[in-house]
Design an enzyme around this catalytic site. Structure first.
Site, PDB file in Angstrom:
ATOM      1  N   ASN A   7       5.316   5.086  -6.362  1.00  0.00           N
ATOM      2  CA  ASN A   7       5.616   4.898  -4.938  1.00  0.00           C
ATOM      3  C   ASN A   7       7.127   4.676  -4.850  1.00  0.00           C
ATOM      4  O   ASN A   7       7.625   3.606  -5.185  1.00  0.00           O
ATOM      5  CB  ASN A   7       4.847   3.685  -4.412  1.00  0.00           C
ATOM      6  CG  ASN A   7       5.030   3.480  -2.921  1.00  0.00           C
ATOM      7  OD1 ASN A   7       5.833   4.172  -2.283  1.00  0.00           O
ATOM      8  ND2 ASN A   7       4.322   2.528  -2.366  1.00  0.00           N
ATOM      9  N   LYS A  14       8.020   1.752  -7.388  1.00  0.00           N
ATOM     10  CA  LYS A  14       6.882   0.944  -7.856  1.00  0.00           C
ATOM     11  C   LYS A  14       6.002   1.834  -8.706  1.00  0.00           C
ATOM     12  O   LYS A  14       5.828   3.011  -8.376  1.00  0.00           O
ATOM     13  CB  LYS A  14       6.043   0.468  -6.663  1.00  0.00           C
ATOM     14  CG  LYS A  14       6.588  -0.759  -6.002  1.00  0.00           C
ATOM     15  CD  LYS A  14       5.530  -1.311  -5.036  1.00  0.00           C
ATOM     16  CE  LYS A  14       6.182  -1.694  -3.737  1.00  0.00           C
ATOM     17  NZ  LYS A  14       5.317  -1.733  -2.595  1.00  0.00           N
ATOM     18  N   ARG A  91       2.859   8.774  -4.042  1.00  0.00           N
ATOM     19  CA  ARG A  91       2.571   8.427  -2.652  1.00  0.00           C
ATOM     20  C   ARG A  91       3.650   9.082  -1.790  1.00  0.00           C
ATOM     21  O   ARG A  91       4.836   8.851  -1.980  1.00  0.00           O
ATOM     22  CB  ARG A  91       2.622   6.921  -2.476  1.00  0.00           C
ATOM     23  CG  ARG A  91       2.345   6.545  -1.062  1.00  0.00           C
ATOM     24  CD  ARG A  91       2.625   5.115  -0.792  1.00  0.00           C
ATOM     25  NE  ARG A  91       2.264   4.836   0.592  1.00  0.00           N
ATOM     26  CZ  ARG A  91       2.546   3.710   1.196  1.00  0.00           C
ATOM     27  NH1 ARG A  91       3.173   2.759   0.559  1.00  0.00           N
ATOM     28  NH2 ARG A  91       2.208   3.530   2.446  1.00  0.00           N
ATOM     29  N   HIS A 180      -0.936   4.837   6.561  1.00  0.00           N
ATOM     30  CA  HIS A 180      -1.899   4.032   5.790  1.00  0.00           C
ATOM     31  C   HIS A 180      -3.207   4.804   5.575  1.00  0.00           C
ATOM     32  O   HIS A 180      -4.260   4.189   5.350  1.00  0.00           O
ATOM     33  CB  HIS A 180      -2.283   2.714   6.507  1.00  0.00           C
ATOM     34  CG  HIS A 180      -1.170   1.728   6.678  1.00  0.00           C
ATOM     35  ND1 HIS A 180      -0.993   1.020   7.837  1.00  0.00           N
ATOM     36  CD2 HIS A 180      -0.181   1.333   5.850  1.00  0.00           C
ATOM     37  CE1 HIS A 180       0.050   0.218   7.719  1.00  0.00           C
ATOM     38  NE2 HIS A 180       0.578   0.404   6.515  1.00  0.00           N
ATOM     39  N   ARG A 241       7.811  -5.167  13.077  1.00  0.00           N
ATOM     40  CA  ARG A 241       7.801  -4.072  14.063  1.00  0.00           C
ATOM     41  C   ARG A 241       7.116  -4.510  15.356  1.00  0.00           C
ATOM     42  O   ARG A 241       6.095  -5.202  15.320  1.00  0.00           O
ATOM     43  CB  ARG A 241       7.062  -2.856  13.505  1.00  0.00           C
ATOM     44  CG  ARG A 241       7.742  -2.219  12.313  1.00  0.00           C
ATOM     45  CD  ARG A 241       7.066  -0.894  11.972  1.00  0.00           C
ATOM     46  NE  ARG A 241       7.497  -0.414  10.682  1.00  0.00           N
ATOM     47  CZ  ARG A 241       6.696  -0.208   9.634  1.00  0.00           C
ATOM     48  NH1 ARG A 241       5.391  -0.392   9.749  1.00  0.00           N
ATOM     49  NH2 ARG A 241       7.185   0.223   8.495  1.00  0.00           N
ATOM     50  N   ASP A 284       6.454 -13.452   7.476  1.00  0.00           N
ATOM     51  CA  ASP A 284       5.347 -13.738   6.563  1.00  0.00           C
ATOM     52  C   ASP A 284       4.343 -14.660   7.247  1.00  0.00           C
ATOM     53  O   ASP A 284       4.709 -15.725   7.741  1.00  0.00           O
ATOM     54  CB  ASP A 284       5.889 -14.370   5.280  1.00  0.00           C
ATOM     55  CG  ASP A 284       4.838 -14.401   4.205  1.00  0.00           C
ATOM     56  OD1 ASP A 284       3.790 -15.051   4.420  1.00  0.00           O
ATOM     57  OD2 ASP A 284       5.030 -13.764   3.156  1.00  0.00           O
ATOM     58  N   PHE A 285       3.087 -14.240   7.228  1.00  0.00           N
ATOM     59  CA  PHE A 285       2.052 -14.972   7.951  1.00  0.00           C
ATOM     60  C   PHE A 285       1.776 -16.356   7.369  1.00  0.00           C
ATOM     61  O   PHE A 285       1.283 -17.235   8.068  1.00  0.00           O
ATOM     62  CB  PHE A 285       0.763 -14.136   8.030  1.00  0.00           C
ATOM     63  CG  PHE A 285       0.866 -13.065   9.073  1.00  0.00           C
ATOM     64  CD1 PHE A 285       1.647 -11.943   8.860  1.00  0.00           C
ATOM     65  CD2 PHE A 285       0.216 -13.194  10.294  1.00  0.00           C
ATOM     66  CE1 PHE A 285       1.770 -10.958   9.836  1.00  0.00           C
ATOM     67  CE2 PHE A 285       0.331 -12.225  11.270  1.00  0.00           C
ATOM     68  CZ  PHE A 285       1.112 -11.106  11.036  1.00  0.00           C
ATOM     69  N   ARG A 286       2.099 -16.532   6.086  1.00  0.00           N
ATOM     70  CA  ARG A 286       1.904 -17.866   5.503  1.00  0.00           C
ATOM     71  C   ARG A 286       2.878 -18.860   6.126  1.00  0.00           C
ATOM     72  O   ARG A 286       2.514 -19.979   6.485  1.00  0.00           O
ATOM     73  CB  ARG A 286       2.094 -17.825   3.982  1.00  0.00           C
ATOM     74  CG  ARG A 286       0.915 -17.192   3.273  1.00  0.00           C
ATOM     75  CD  ARG A 286       1.235 -16.833   1.859  1.00  0.00           C
ATOM     76  NE  ARG A 286       2.101 -15.647   1.819  1.00  0.00           N
ATOM     77  CZ  ARG A 286       2.205 -14.838   0.787  1.00  0.00           C
ATOM     78  NH1 ARG A 286       1.525 -15.086  -0.307  1.00  0.00           N
ATOM     79  NH2 ARG A 286       2.981 -13.785   0.820  1.00  0.00           N
ATOM     80  N   GLY A 332      -2.816  -7.436   3.025  1.00  0.00           N
ATOM     81  CA  GLY A 332      -2.382  -8.825   2.803  1.00  0.00           C
ATOM     82  C   GLY A 332      -2.959  -9.846   3.771  1.00  0.00           C
ATOM     83  O   GLY A 332      -3.581 -10.824   3.349  1.00  0.00           O
ATOM     84  N   GLU A 335      -7.047  -9.460   4.229  1.00  0.00           N
ATOM     85  CA  GLU A 335      -7.838  -9.925   3.094  1.00  0.00           C
ATOM     86  C   GLU A 335      -7.726 -11.431   2.880  1.00  0.00           C
ATOM     87  O   GLU A 335      -8.670 -12.070   2.417  1.00  0.00           O
ATOM     88  CB  GLU A 335      -7.357  -9.236   1.797  1.00  0.00           C
ATOM     89  CG  GLU A 335      -7.681  -7.753   1.751  1.00  0.00           C
ATOM     90  CD  GLU A 335      -6.958  -7.030   0.625  1.00  0.00           C
ATOM     91  OE1 GLU A 335      -6.633  -7.661  -0.400  1.00  0.00           O
ATOM     92  OE2 GLU A 335      -6.700  -5.824   0.780  1.00  0.00           O
ATOM     93  N   GLU A 385      -4.583   1.030  -2.733  1.00  0.00           N
ATOM     94  CA  GLU A 385      -4.001   2.349  -2.487  1.00  0.00           C
ATOM     95  C   GLU A 385      -3.643   3.064  -3.790  1.00  0.00           C
ATOM     96  O   GLU A 385      -3.781   4.277  -3.895  1.00  0.00           O
ATOM     97  CB  GLU A 385      -2.767   2.204  -1.581  1.00  0.00           C
ATOM     98  CG  GLU A 385      -3.167   1.882  -0.153  1.00  0.00           C
ATOM     99  CD  GLU A 385      -2.033   1.399   0.731  1.00  0.00           C
ATOM    100  OE1 GLU A 385      -1.603   0.246   0.569  1.00  0.00           O
ATOM    101  OE2 GLU A 385      -1.571   2.173   1.587  1.00  0.00           O
TER     102      GLU A 385
HETATM  103  P1  AMP Z   1       0.937  -6.521   2.532  1.00  0.00           P
HETATM  104  O1  AMP Z   1       1.974  -5.771   3.311  1.00  0.00           O
HETATM  105  O2  AMP Z   1      -0.412  -5.888   2.580  1.00  0.00           O
HETATM  106  O3  AMP Z   1       1.378  -6.888   1.144  1.00  0.00           O
HETATM  107  O4  AMP Z   1       0.763  -7.923   3.286  1.00  0.00           O
HETATM  108  C1  AMP Z   1       1.793  -8.872   3.404  1.00  0.00           C
HETATM  109  C2  AMP Z   1       1.344 -10.000   4.323  1.00  0.00           C
HETATM  110  O5  AMP Z   1       0.129 -10.576   3.804  1.00  0.00           O
HETATM  111  C3  AMP Z   1       2.342 -11.153   4.429  1.00  0.00           C
HETATM  112  O6  AMP Z   1       2.630 -11.440   5.772  1.00  0.00           O
HETATM  113  C4  AMP Z   1       1.612 -12.343   3.822  1.00  0.00           C
HETATM  114  O7  AMP Z   1       1.851 -13.507   4.529  1.00  0.00           O
HETATM  115  C5  AMP Z   1       0.168 -11.976   3.919  1.00  0.00           C
HETATM  116  N1  AMP Z   1      -0.533 -12.641   2.795  1.00  0.00           N
HETATM  117  C6  AMP Z   1      -0.539 -12.234   1.506  1.00  0.00           C
HETATM  118  N2  AMP Z   1      -1.233 -13.119   0.743  1.00  0.00           N
HETATM  119  C7  AMP Z   1      -1.642 -14.113   1.582  1.00  0.00           C
HETATM  120  C8  AMP Z   1      -2.388 -15.321   1.416  1.00  0.00           C
HETATM  121  N3  AMP Z   1      -2.839 -15.680   0.216  1.00  0.00           N
HETATM  122  N4  AMP Z   1      -2.625 -16.080   2.510  1.00  0.00           N
HETATM  123  C9  AMP Z   1      -2.181 -15.698   3.721  1.00  0.00           C
HETATM  124  N5  AMP Z   1      -1.460 -14.578   3.948  1.00  0.00           N
HETATM  125  C10 AMP Z   1      -1.195 -13.803   2.901  1.00  0.00           C
END
Ligand code: AMP
Length: 400
Positions: A7, A14, A91, A180, A241, A284-286, A332, A335, A385
């Site tokens: 990728n 990657k 990819r 995607h 975005r 970042d959602f965390r 991310g 899941e 993927e």
């Molecule tokens: P991706 O682009 O699929 O790698 O997703 C990235 C997003 O997934 C980021 O915003 C992370 O905050 C979220 N994410 C990944 N692992 C976790 C986790 N264990 N708990 C909560 N959010 C997560």
């Protein structure tokens, strides 16, 4: 067969080496800052530690050579020589209307990928560099191109045409493509498998919720709609975005802020989404969940707006398919982030499904979230993927 999955970005590469029989990842890694000062490689052999080191990479060909060095390294490697790599899967972001599926790469295909560069100027040229570099280092090894757009090529014109003068579609192919696709295909297939059904008998909504995010409507095995458009900017609110917005905002902000249209679009791509909505806390959602639980109202609103947009798309796609049998969360956030899933759960009750708080505690595993006997099955299906690309590559290159 051992398949190398690549990728390639403009300054990164990657990779994963996958054994196609066991489908195990033998090794994986990332080359960063290719062609820039301070380039490095991070490599990890299955079961081993992640090792990062500085590595001189003036271009992507150097990066591919370093990948091969790492894969054949006596200590960290997993193969004895290059000849063990049976095929390479690339990819590719944009396949335009030309590619309805994956293909083996030849000069013609490379030319066509290059022609699609106008539609993905940041990605396709980098993907092509990856192909050229691999062909240099591994001449004679069969290579496949697996497109992010291909799975959505089954969308009908009513779903892919914008309400614009038709001449722009005819002249420039301005239409919705969706991205995607490899993930939407993989997850919808797997969801059906988990339920012991054929995908051809199900209407599935896949919510790929990562940093980039999109929803798709997969009706009886075919993508009939998806939320990303000409570019990945359309649709959901994402990490950085904006997703859907009134296109008049571009002109309005350009005038107010003294920016060009492309500068506004850059803001929409890189400084918007939950990052922008939260006033810059994080994409970042965390981090956002932490800020929200600490009482930060902007973070809370950003998460609510994110979940609301996903909920709206689920409703829209249930209408698009005249019903829905399965809703699958992946990537991310989909899941791992139970809070966001629970928030989306507020909008799906009318379809005859729910997210059970107990079942929703899981992270990163296949699980059914809805209650037994509900009309629609809601579930988590982790995406993969790279494995999907490896499978496509083996299908095309044959098991040599
Ligand atoms: P991706 O682009 O699929 O790698 O997703 C990235 C997003 O997934 C980021 O915003 C992370 O905050 C979220 N994410 C990944 N692992 C976790 C986790 N264990 N708990 C909560 N959010 C997560």
């Amino acid at each position: 067969m051992k398949v190398l999955v690549i990728n390639c970005g403009s300054s990164s590469l990657k990779y994963q080496l996958i054994d196609s029989e066991s489908e195990a990842v033998l090794a994986k890694g990332l080359c960063e800052r290719i062609g820039i000062d301070g380039s490095s490689v991070t490599h990890q052999k299955a079961g081993g530690p992640k090792k990062q080191e500085d590595a001189d990479m003036s271009d992507h060909t150097d990066a591919v050579k370093i990948v091969i060095e790492k894969l054949t390294d006596p200590e960290d490697g997993v193969i004895d020589s290059l000849s063990e790599i049976g095929a390479v899967g690339h990819r590719i972001v944009h396949g335009g209307e030309r590619f309805q599926g994956s293909v083996l790469i030849d000069e013609d295909v490379m030319e066509a990928i290059s022609e699609c560069s106008a539609l993905a100027p940041l990605h396709n040229p980098a993907n092509l560099i990856g192909i050229r570099s691999c062909r240099k280092v591994m001449p004679g090894v069969p290579m496949a191109a697996v497109f992010d757009t291909a799975f959505h090529q089954t969308m009908p014109p009513k779903a892919y045409l914008y309400g614009l003068p038709l001449e722009y579609y005819e002249k420039y192919k301005v239409r919705r493509y969706g991205f995607h696709g490899t993930s939407h295909d993989f997850v919808s297939r797997r969801a059906a498998q988990i339920l012991g059904k054929s995908r051809d008998e199900l209407r599935i909504i896949v919510c790929h919720l990562g940093n980039g995010a999109s929803v798709s409507a997969v009706r009886y095995g075919k993508s009939v709609d998806t939320s990303m458009g000409l570019t990945p900017l359309e649709g959901l609110i994402m990490g950085t975005r904006s997703g859907d917005m009134d296109p008049a905002i571009v002109g309005f902000l350009a005038e107010k802020e003294g920016m060009s249209a492309s500068q506004v679009i850059d803001v929409c791509n890189k400084r918007s989404g939950v990052l922008g909505l939260s006033g810059g806390i994080s994409s970042d959602f965390r981090d956002l969940a932490e800020a929200a639980s600490g009482g930060d109202e902007t973070a809370k609103t950003a998460l609510e707006a994110y979940a609301y947009r996903v909920g709206k798309y689920i409703g829209a796609y249930a209408a698009a398919m005249n019903g829905v049998d399965v809703i699958a969360f992946t990537a991310g956030v989909g899941e791992n982030n139970a809070e966001v899933r629970q928030m989306i759960g507020q909008y799906i009750g009318f379809l005859g499904t729910s997210i059970d708080p107990e079942k929703n505690r899981i992270r990163g595993e296949e699980v059914i979230l809805s209650a037994e006997g509900e009309k629609v099955v809601t579930m988590v299906v982790p995406t993969d993927e790279e494995l999907a690309i490896a499978r496509e590559t083996v299908r095309l290159a044959g098991n040599r």
